[in-house]
Design a protein around this motif. Structure first.
Motif, short mmCIF file in Angstrom:
data_model
loop_
_atom_site.label_atom_id
_atom_site.label_comp_id
_atom_site.label_asym_id
_atom_site.label_seq_id
_atom_site.Cartn_x
_atom_site.Cartn_y
_atom_site.Cartn_z
N UNK A 33 32.01 45.64 44.24
CA UNK A 33 33.43 45.78 44.00
C UNK A 33 33.88 44.68 43.05
N UNK A 34 34.95 44.95 42.34
CA UNK A 34 35.36 44.01 41.31
C UNK A 34 36.86 44.04 41.10
N UNK A 43 43.56 44.20 26.00
CA UNK A 43 42.60 45.09 26.64
C UNK A 43 42.33 44.63 28.07
N UNK A 44 41.86 45.57 28.87
CA UNK A 44 41.48 45.22 30.23
C UNK A 44 40.31 44.25 30.20
N UNK A 45 40.35 43.25 31.09
CA UNK A 45 39.27 42.27 31.12
C UNK A 45 38.76 42.08 32.55
N UNK A 46 37.50 41.73 32.62
CA UNK A 46 36.83 41.45 33.89
C UNK A 46 37.36 40.16 34.48
N UNK A 47 37.55 40.14 35.80
CA UNK A 47 37.97 38.94 36.50
C UNK A 47 36.86 38.42 37.42
N UNK A 48 36.37 39.29 38.32
CA UNK A 48 35.34 38.86 39.27
C UNK A 48 34.71 40.09 39.89
N UNK A 49 33.45 39.91 40.35
CA UNK A 49 32.80 40.98 41.12
C UNK A 49 32.04 40.38 42.29
N UNK A 50 31.76 41.24 43.26
CA UNK A 50 31.06 40.81 44.47
C UNK A 50 30.10 41.91 44.89
N UNK A 51 28.93 41.52 45.37
CA UNK A 51 27.96 42.54 45.76
C UNK A 51 28.31 43.10 47.13
N UNK A 52 27.51 44.06 47.62
CA UNK A 52 27.87 44.79 48.83
C UNK A 52 27.98 43.89 50.06
N UNK A 53 27.15 42.87 50.12
CA UNK A 53 27.15 42.02 51.32
C UNK A 53 28.11 40.84 51.20
N UNK A 70 36.33 38.07 47.72
CA UNK A 70 35.65 38.24 48.99
C UNK A 70 35.88 39.67 49.48
N UNK A 71 35.14 40.05 50.49
CA UNK A 71 35.30 41.40 51.04
C UNK A 71 35.06 41.38 52.53
N UNK A 72 35.69 42.33 53.21
CA UNK A 72 35.49 42.52 54.64
C UNK A 72 35.09 43.99 54.81
#
Length: 119
Positions: A33-34, A43-53, A70-72
């Motif tokens: 997810x990002x 233009x749209x720009x990347x900020x951050x991404x995180x893997x599945x875990x 982060x992700x929950x």
């Protein structure tokens, strides 16, 4: 699959905000997810991404050290903690999910939440 981003608002420079992105399906817990952003006229720009875990993260140089992704997975929710905000962080922030960061443009996208940083 739907992604709903929220938590944006108006904040003074130096302030903080936390964005959230709720996913409609638990299956997204296996996706990366990002966060991306798009400022007016840019233009749209990347900020951050995180893997599945949540064990692997990556940030754009412009936000490194100030933003935390982060992700929950139990709550199907992605977060972006934003500190030391600057006027140049003003943008619509979008969350996205995909099989990899390289193919995320063809993945799932939320509708965006506005972040405005006043000087």
């Amino acid at each position: 699959v739907q992604l709903q981003a929220y938590g944006g608002g108006l904040v003074q420079a130096g302030g903080s905000l936390r964005l959230s992105c709720a996913a409609s399906e638990r299956a997204l817990s296996t996706y990366i997810m990002a966060w991306f952003r798009q400022a007016p006229g840019k233009e749209r720009e990347f900020v951050a991404w995180i893997n599945w875990s949540g064990g692997v993260t990556s940030y754009a140089d412009s936000v490194k050290g100030r933003f935390t992704i982060s992700r929950d997975n139990a709550k199907n929710t992605l977060y972006l903690e934003m500190n030391s905000l600057r006027p140049e962080d003003t943008a619509v922030y979008y969350c996205a999910a995909g099989a990899s960061i390289y193919t995320i443009s063809s993945g799932f996208w939320g509708q965006g939440t506005q972040v405005t940083v006043s000087s």
